[in-house]
Design an enzyme around this catalytic site. Structure first.
Site, mmCIF file in Angstrom:
data_model
loop_
_atom_site.group_PDB
_atom_site.id
_atom_site.type_symbol
_atom_site.label_atom_id
_atom_site.label_comp_id
_atom_site.label_asym_id
_atom_site.label_seq_id
_atom_site.Cartn_x
_atom_site.Cartn_y
_atom_site.Cartn_z
ATOM 1 N N SER A 239 9.680 -17.602 6.897
ATOM 2 C CA SER A 239 10.268 -16.773 7.947
ATOM 3 C C SER A 239 11.671 -17.263 8.264
ATOM 4 O O SER A 239 11.989 -18.442 8.117
ATOM 5 C CB SER A 239 9.419 -16.839 9.217
ATOM 6 O OG SER A 239 9.604 -18.074 9.887
ATOM 7 N N ASP A 240 12.519 -16.331 8.700
ATOM 8 C CA ASP A 240 13.722 -16.775 9.381
ATOM 9 C C ASP A 240 13.265 -17.477 10.665
ATOM 10 O O ASP A 240 12.148 -17.264 11.137
ATOM 11 C CB ASP A 240 14.634 -15.593 9.691
ATOM 12 C CG ASP A 240 16.087 -16.023 9.884
ATOM 13 O OD1 ASP A 240 16.334 -17.224 10.106
ATOM 14 O OD2 ASP A 240 16.975 -15.150 9.814
ATOM 15 N N TRP A 241 14.126 -18.291 11.227
ATOM 16 C CA TRP A 241 13.725 -19.154 12.338
ATOM 17 C C TRP A 241 13.427 -18.303 13.587
ATOM 18 O O TRP A 241 14.333 -17.759 14.211
ATOM 19 C CB TRP A 241 14.809 -20.188 12.601
ATOM 20 C CG TRP A 241 14.620 -21.472 11.851
ATOM 21 C CD1 TRP A 241 14.641 -22.737 12.382
ATOM 22 C CD2 TRP A 241 14.373 -21.652 10.450
ATOM 23 N NE1 TRP A 241 14.423 -23.676 11.400
ATOM 24 C CE2 TRP A 241 14.245 -23.048 10.208
ATOM 25 C CE3 TRP A 241 14.223 -20.789 9.369
ATOM 26 C CZ2 TRP A 241 13.997 -23.582 8.952
ATOM 27 C CZ3 TRP A 241 13.971 -21.310 8.108
ATOM 28 C CH2 TRP A 241 13.863 -22.693 7.912
ATOM 29 N N GLY A 242 12.140 -18.207 13.910
ATOM 30 C CA GLY A 242 11.725 -17.417 15.057
ATOM 31 C C GLY A 242 11.434 -15.971 14.734
ATOM 32 O O GLY A 242 11.309 -15.144 15.646
#
Length: 817
Positions: A239-242
């Site tokens: 995932s992208d962060w968050g």
């Protein structure tokens, strides 16, 4: 090696408990994956480190973590950003930069660098365009693949991002990209497909946004059907962060690793879902096998004691910046500047260059070259004037302009350094205008009035308008050229290096001319890509829209001629079409030329096409008088469109034109080729009747009616805004809650908390925080708070916002797993 890692991973996973397997599906802290030790303390699954890129290494010290460029990072080489290196059109250069970046990863024990970014430049306003290559998917895919192959040649992994249709920063965590399937396939996925099939990136990073109503982090069509089953990708998706919305749904869809750490909360949800039968344990096992294989590979490729050559990397950054610069104008051959010329060096950017963008890619450079110092080193009689105030000031300052005018009037040449300051373009927000600061434009006009030999050097990560273009003799676009941009600029201005860059994006005359104008980064929750396939030059060429500088354009200090264009069709190799052309350096100096090949399709009653599409390019370096025959191999895909009814790439029967040019607008040479295609186009009869606007596409997205876009979207359009009385959810933003008491309290408190985390002198990061905080979904507050806000706290906030205070109290006193 890869197969043995996969076998070893499968054996390890077979020994793990359910909780251990679930735990590996999220990170440890901000930058590490989790490891597992055996009962005797030996390592069963190694922990590896990932870190930001993509034009340098942003490694933060242990215990420090953010994804906005807030906290410190170790010194690293800041190479030119992708907006610059794309203009080199040089696969070998991108490979070389990739190798250098891998060397820095090896020294710092980093297993995966988070890049490259190859999202399409749908609009020049996207605040993160400096991190992306092009408006063209072929350029994006080819250069990104070269970069990935370079990095991974030394055993360091990459993370191809942001998958997919992440083309704006405004509301990026909640925005729904509404894209018709043909545009998705031909424009927004094509570059990713190239990288997967030709470079096999170690990881793929999903994007924040929703795609056609479903978060990319839990989109099975995107992450499994297309990426894995169709393209054959076998590595992990992170995932992208968050970016995680629903962790269990994401895992089922193909998202293997959540970053950063979730405090164990989502790990427990995964284990519970397996126990309840909601999630097949085989799906978990497959994900964990991919993650363990990544960890084993990363650990095996470590090189203890490895040191990279910092000086050599700086020289590579200098060469890359020079190779990527684009000479936009050079009237009367004012450039290169001859020895003995007196020079007025004007503009704060001459001493403090804008060399990179802001946000997660912000590098702490090993050194910074400035153009003023380089002019002095080169022995020129030069004088300096600041011209405008560095920083956020937009208004012209008469005293600074007067000083600049005074020294410019006394010299042979005036070189003005101008462009976009840091706060004008950044991760986290989009631009609202193509204009440079008024102070920069006023300075250029004033200097040009008193010195007819005015040269402008532009530092910017994206296109800008140039209202003074007819008043200056030369314009050199350096983009964001990395830490060596100052020395590279003087190399180019003085002729030590011959400019060879070509624009990988169109520079429009006006914002209103852009294809998605009126449908980009609006106030709603949905972004409708009504321009469909007509992105960048595909629109400008098809609509006969005048532009400031066309795609593929760039001047040189020499000239080139094309001749002897030949075509040959070979049936044996997937319908391979061979194209050759002779290129001759007809000037007086050595130089490099980017030879571009475009394909135009036959007119059709059923399939709308752009006027032309870039299908190949190569860069050749020639001495004066030297000639070289350049060859291209075009596969059948170069002539294909995506048929949304057949769900397949298809070719129409007809006569195709193949043109070889120095830019999308240049005359060049052309020849025709008849192709025997298939009969699939007729399946699109009804769709074409309902969407006639796309067959004569002159007004861009503004000219597309709801019914016409709905026809190619093939389903009802989603609501553009939040519905009245709709309950607030974890994906509601603070802007959504603005009218509630809860929202007002959050809007007061959260910015203060974020400001406390940021250096008060770091105006750029403060600007990112201020602009982005109100557009974040409430669930993102858990990550931003670094664990202070727990799921039950978020549930309490939502209950209060929805008018249920007793439920909020219950959430707060109830212990959550």
């Amino acid at each position: 090696m890869e197969s043995s890692m996969e076998d070893g991973a499968a054996q390890i996973v077979a020994t793990l408990t359910l909780e251990q397997k679930a735990s590996l599906c999220s990170g440890s802290g901000f930058w590490h994956t989790k490891g597992i030790k055996t009962a005797d303390g030996s390592t069963l699954v190694p922990q590896i480190m990932v870190t930001d890129g993509p034009h340098g290494l942003r490694k933060q010290p242990d215990g420090v973590g953010d994804h906005l460029g807030i906290a410190e990072s170790i010194p690293a080489t800041c190479f030119p950003t992708a907006s610059a290196t794309a203009s080199s059109f040089d696969r070998e250069l991108l490979h070389e930069i990739g190798v250098a970046l891998a060397e820095e990863c090896l020294q710092e024990n980093v297993a995966v660098v988070l890049g490259p970014g190859l999202n399409i430049k749908r609009s020049p306003l996207c605040g993160r365009n400096f991190e992306y290559f092009s408006e063209d998917p072929y350029v994006s895919g080819e250069l990104a693949a070269a970069f990935v192959n370079g990095v991974q040649s030394l055993g360091v992994g990459t993370s191809m991002k942001h998958f997919a249709a992440n083309n704006q920063e405004r509301k990026r965590l909640v925005s729904n990209s509404v894209v018709d399937e043909r545009a998705l396939r031909e424009i927004y996925l094509s570059g990713f497909e190239t990288v997967v099939k030709t470079a096999n990136p170690a990881t793929v990073m999903c994007s924040y946004n929703l795609l056609n109503g479903q978060y990319a982090s839990e989109n099975p069509v995107l992450l499994t059907d297309i990426l894995r089953n169709e393209w054959g990708y076998a590595g992990p998706v992170i995932s992208d962060w968050g970016a995680v919305n629903d962790r269990v749904a994401g895992l089922a869809a193909g998202l293997d690793l959540e970053m950063p750490a979730s405090g164990g909360f989502n790990d427990r949800l995964i284990a519970a879902a397996v126990r309840s039968g909601k999630l097949d344990e085989a799906v978990l096992d497959a994900a964990v096998e991919r993650l363990v294989a990544l960890a084993l590979t990363g650990a095996a490729n470590r090189k203890s004691g490895f040191k990279y050559d910092s000086a050599a990397h700086h020289e590579l950054a200098r060469r890359a910046a020079a190779s990527s610069a684009v000479l936009l104008k050079n009237d009367a051959g004012i450039l290169p500047i001859r020895p003995g010329t007196t020079i007025a060096v004007i503009g704060a950017m001459a001493k403090k260059p804008r060399y990179q963008g802001a946000g997660s890619s912000k590098i702490n450079p090993t050194q910074i070259d400035c153009a003023w110092d380089e002019f002095v080193k080169a022995g020129f009689a030069a004088t300096y004037a600041e011209g405008y105030a560095a920083g956020t000031s937009n208004a012209p300052e008469d005293m600074l302009i007067d000083e600049a005018v005074r020294i410019a009037s006394r010299t042979d040449v005036a070189v003005v350094f101008a462009g976009l300051p840091d706060e004008y373009e950044s991760e986290g927000y989009d631009r609202t205008s193509l204009d440079m600061p008024a102070s920069h434009n006023a300075l250029i006009r004033a200097v040009a009035k008193v010195n007819p030999n005015t040269v402008v050097v532009l530092h910017a990560g994206a296109p800008v308008t140039m209202p003074w273009v007819d008043q200056v003799k030369a314009i050199l676009l350096m983009y964001l050229g990395g830490q060596a941009v100052g020395s590279a600029t003087v190399d180019l201005l003085t002729g030590r290096v011959n400019p060879s860059g070509k624009l990988a994006e169109t520079f429009p005359l006006h914002l209103e001319d852009t294809p998605c104008y009126g449908h980009f980064a609006g106030d709603g929750s949905s972004e409708e890509y009504r321009e469909s396939i007509f992105v960048g030059y595909r629109y400008y060429d098809s609509a006969n829209k005048p532009v400031a500088f066309p795609f593929g354009y760039g001047l040189s200090y020499t000239t080139f001629a094309y001749s002897d264009l030949k075509l040959a069709y070979e049936y044996a190799q997937d319908g391979l079409t061979k194209v050759s052309v002779r290129v001759t350096n007809t000037g007086d100096v050595r130089g490099a030329e980017v030879v571009q090949l475009y394909v135009s399709s036959p007119s059709s009653d059923f399939v709308y096409r752009s006027k032309q599409e870039l299908k190949s390019f190569t860069k050749v370096t020639l001495d004066p008088g030297e000639q070289q025959t350049v060859e291209f191999d075009l596969p059948s895909r170069a002539f294909a469109y995506y048929n949304v009814i057949a769900k397949a790439w298809a070719i129409e029967t007809g006569t195709y034109t193949i043109a070889v040019r120095s830019s999308s607008a240049a005359e060049g040479l052309s020849a025709t080729l008849h192709m025997d295609g298939d009969d699939l186009a007729s399946q699109l009869s009804q769709l074409s009747q309902d969407a006639q606007v796309y067959f004569n596409f002159h007004q861009g997205a503004r000219g597309v009616a709801d019914a016409e876009f709905e026809a190619i979207y093939q389903r009802p359009l989603p609501p553009a805004h939040r519905l009245a009385h709709e309950p607030f959810t974890p994906n509601s933003t603070m802007d959504d809650l603005a009218h509630t008491l809860t929202g007002k309290l959050l809007r007061f408190a959260v910015p203060k908390i974020m400001h406390a985390m940021i250096d008060k002198d770091d105006e750029n990061t403060l600007a990112i925080a201020d602009r982005a905080v109100f557009e974040m979904p409430l669930r993102a507050l858990m990550m931003q708070s670094q664990g202070v806000l727990k799921p039950n706290g978020l549930a309490a906030i939502l209950s209060l916002a929805n008018g249920h205070p007793l439920a909020a109290v219950k959430h707060l006193i109830t212990r959550r797993p």
